[in-house]
Write a protein that holds these residues in place. Structure first.
Motif, PDB file in Angstrom:
ATOM      1  N   LEU A 176      19.198  64.317  42.795  1.00 27.97           N
ATOM      2  CA  LEU A 176      19.875  63.244  43.525  1.00 27.97           C
ATOM      3  C   LEU A 176      19.784  63.448  45.035  1.00 27.97           C
ATOM      4  O   LEU A 176      19.560  62.496  45.787  1.00 27.97           O
ATOM      5  CB  LEU A 176      21.341  63.147  43.090  1.00 27.97           C
ATOM      6  CG  LEU A 176      21.580  62.637  41.674  1.00 27.97           C
ATOM      7  CD1 LEU A 176      23.057  62.762  41.301  1.00 27.97           C
ATOM      8  CD2 LEU A 176      21.100  61.204  41.532  1.00 27.97           C
ATOM      9  N   VAL A 177      19.935  64.682  45.482  1.00 24.97           N
ATOM     10  CA  VAL A 177      19.823  64.976  46.920  1.00 24.97           C
ATOM     11  C   VAL A 177      18.407  64.681  47.400  1.00 24.97           C
ATOM     12  O   VAL A 177      18.206  64.069  48.459  1.00 24.97           O
ATOM     13  CB  VAL A 177      20.225  66.436  47.210  1.00 24.97           C
ATOM     14  CG1 VAL A 177      19.847  66.843  48.623  1.00 24.97           C
ATOM     15  CG2 VAL A 177      21.719  66.620  46.994  1.00 24.97           C
ATOM     16  N   ILE A 178      17.415  65.102  46.630  1.00 24.79           N
ATOM     17  CA  ILE A 178      16.021  64.854  47.013  1.00 24.79           C
ATOM     18  C   ILE A 178      15.744  63.349  47.053  1.00 24.79           C
ATOM     19  O   ILE A 178      15.075  62.850  47.955  1.00 24.79           O
ATOM     20  CB  ILE A 178      15.054  65.569  46.043  1.00 24.79           C
ATOM     21  CG1 ILE A 178      15.146  67.080  46.271  1.00 24.79           C
ATOM     22  CG2 ILE A 178      13.629  65.078  46.214  1.00 24.79           C
ATOM     23  CD1 ILE A 178      14.435  67.910  45.209  1.00 24.79           C
ATOM     24  N   ARG A 179      16.293  62.627  46.102  1.00 27.39           N
ATOM     25  CA  ARG A 179      16.050  61.186  46.015  1.00 27.39           C
ATOM     26  C   ARG A 179      16.782  60.405  47.114  1.00 27.39           C
ATOM     27  O   ARG A 179      16.247  59.450  47.659  1.00 27.39           O
ATOM     28  CB  ARG A 179      16.516  60.700  44.637  1.00 27.39           C
ATOM     29  CG  ARG A 179      16.464  59.254  44.423  1.00 27.39           C
ATOM     30  CD  ARG A 179      15.147  58.846  43.926  1.00 27.39           C
ATOM     31  NE  ARG A 179      15.209  57.441  43.552  1.00 27.39           N
ATOM     32  CZ  ARG A 179      14.158  56.718  43.390  1.00 27.39           C
ATOM     33  NH1 ARG A 179      12.980  57.250  43.521  1.00 27.39           N
ATOM     34  NH2 ARG A 179      14.262  55.466  43.076  1.00 27.39           N
ATOM     35  N   LEU A 180      18.005  60.830  47.445  1.00 28.86           N
ATOM     36  CA  LEU A 180      18.844  60.029  48.327  1.00 28.86           C
ATOM     37  C   LEU A 180      18.901  60.507  49.773  1.00 28.86           C
ATOM     38  O   LEU A 180      19.341  59.765  50.640  1.00 28.86           O
ATOM     39  CB  LEU A 180      20.270  59.973  47.767  1.00 28.86           C
ATOM     40  CG  LEU A 180      20.404  59.406  46.348  1.00 28.86           C
ATOM     41  CD1 LEU A 180      21.839  59.526  45.856  1.00 28.86           C
ATOM     42  CD2 LEU A 180      19.931  57.962  46.302  1.00 28.86           C
ATOM     43  N   ALA A 189      20.931  58.323  31.598  1.00 23.18           N
ATOM     44  CA  ALA A 189      21.602  57.379  32.493  1.00 23.18           C
ATOM     45  C   ALA A 189      22.754  58.113  33.168  1.00 23.18           C
ATOM     46  O   ALA A 189      23.851  58.214  32.616  1.00 23.18           O
ATOM     47  CB  ALA A 189      22.096  56.172  31.713  1.00 23.18           C
ATOM     48  N   PHE A 190      22.489  58.636  34.347  1.00 26.03           N
ATOM     49  CA  PHE A 190      23.491  59.438  35.046  1.00 26.03           C
ATOM     50  C   PHE A 190      24.753  58.657  35.381  1.00 26.03           C
ATOM     51  O   PHE A 190      25.821  59.228  35.505  1.00 26.03           O
ATOM     52  CB  PHE A 190      22.910  60.026  36.327  1.00 26.03           C
ATOM     53  CG  PHE A 190      21.767  60.967  36.092  1.00 26.03           C
ATOM     54  CD1 PHE A 190      21.908  62.053  35.249  1.00 26.03           C
ATOM     55  CD2 PHE A 190      20.554  60.767  36.714  1.00 26.03           C
ATOM     56  CE1 PHE A 190      20.860  62.923  35.027  1.00 26.03           C
ATOM     57  CE2 PHE A 190      19.501  61.626  36.508  1.00 26.03           C
ATOM     58  CZ  PHE A 190      19.646  62.710  35.654  1.00 26.03           C
ATOM     59  N   ASP A 191      24.622  57.358  35.523  1.00 24.73           N
ATOM     60  CA  ASP A 191      25.781  56.543  35.883  1.00 24.73           C
ATOM     61  C   ASP A 191      26.611  56.113  34.678  1.00 24.73           C
ATOM     62  O   ASP A 191      27.661  55.507  34.827  1.00 24.73           O
ATOM     63  CB  ASP A 191      25.337  55.310  36.668  1.00 24.73           C
ATOM     64  CG  ASP A 191      24.321  54.471  35.901  1.00 24.73           C
ATOM     65  OD1 ASP A 191      23.740  54.974  34.911  1.00 24.73           O
ATOM     66  OD2 ASP A 191      24.105  53.314  36.291  1.00 24.73           O
ATOM     67  N   SER A 192      26.180  56.475  33.482  1.00 29.58           N
ATOM     68  CA  SER A 192      26.886  56.081  32.267  1.00 29.58           C
ATOM     69  C   SER A 192      27.845  57.194  31.828  1.00 29.58           C
ATOM     70  O   SER A 192      27.434  58.336  31.656  1.00 29.58           O
ATOM     71  CB  SER A 192      25.883  55.820  31.144  1.00 29.58           C
ATOM     72  OG  SER A 192      26.544  55.704  29.912  1.00 29.58           O
ATOM     73  N   PRO A 193      29.112  56.859  31.619  1.00 29.43           N
ATOM     74  CA  PRO A 193      30.046  57.868  31.103  1.00 29.43           C
ATOM     75  C   PRO A 193      29.649  58.363  29.712  1.00 29.43           C
ATOM     76  O   PRO A 193      29.899  59.505  29.364  1.00 29.43           O
ATOM     77  CB  PRO A 193      31.395  57.130  31.049  1.00 29.43           C
ATOM     78  CG  PRO A 193      31.251  55.944  31.929  1.00 29.43           C
ATOM     79  CD  PRO A 193      29.797  55.604  31.946  1.00 29.43           C
TER      80      PRO A 193
END
Length: 157
Positions: free
Chosen positions: A117-121, A52-56
Motif C-alpha cells: 500500500l505504501v509503494i502504491r500510494l 479485497a483489502f477493503d472488504s471486512p
C-alpha cells in the motif's frame, strides 16, 4: 527435522532413532503441511480466491484461516506425543514452532500488505517500504528463533 530427531533421541525423551525420526517427521513435516493446507482451503472457501483489502469479509476470512491453521496440527501432535507418554503441549518444541509459524505468517502478510500500500500510494516513501519490511520480517524471525533454540537446548541439557 534432523535437529528434532537428535533432540528426541538424546534429550529427555530417549526415543529410539526410528521412533525419533518418525515423531520428528510427523510433528514438523506433517504439521506444517496440514497447517498450510487448512489455511489455504479455509481462505479459498471464504473468499473465493479474491483479495479485497477493503472488504471486512476478507479480514474475517484471514482470522478464521489463521485459526484453522493453528488448530489443525494440534491433535496429531498431541496423539503422537501421547503414544510415547510425552503429551504436554508446553514441552514440545514442535508445537511451539507451529504456533509461531502461524502467527509469523500472519504478521509477515500484514507487513507485506502495508508495504504494498505504501509503494502504491506514496511516491517518496516507496523506496524505503520494501527494505524496511524485509528488515522487520528478518528481525521477527530472529526473535522467534531465539526461544526455540533455548527450548531445544533445554531438552539436550
Amino acid at each position: 527435522m534432523l535437529l528434532e530427531t537428535v533432540l528426541l533421541h538424546v534429550g529427555r525423551d530417549n526415543l529410539g532413532w526410528s521412533a525419533a525420526a518418525k515423531t520428528a517427521a510427523g510433528m514438523s513435516l506433517i504439521s506444517m503441511l496440514t497447517m498450510e493446507m487448512a489455511q489455504n482451503i479455509v481462505d479459498y472457501h471464504l473468499t473465493g480466491g479474491t483479495v479485497a483489502f477493503d472488504s471486512p469479509g476478507f479480514w474475517v476470512a484471514a482470522v478464521v484461516s489463521m485459526s484453522a491453521g493453528f488448530l489443525t496440527p494440534l491433535p496429531y501432535n498431541y496423539l503422537r506425543l501421547r503414544k510415547y507418554g510425552k503429551a504436554s503441549p508446553y514441552y514440545r518444541c514442535g508445537v511451539f514452532d507451529v504456533k509461531f509459524h502461524v502467527i509469523g505468517d500472519a504478521l509477515n502478510n500484514i507487513r507485506v500488505i502495508i508495504a504494498a500500500l505504501v509503494i502504491r500510494l506514496s511516491a517518496p516513501a516507496r523506496y524505503y517500504a520494501d527494505p524496511t519490511v524485509s528488515f522487520a520480517i528478518a528481525t521477527a524471525i530472529l526473535l522467534v528463533c531465539i526461544p526455540l533454540v533455548k527450548n531445544s537446548g533445554k531438552v539436550l541439557m
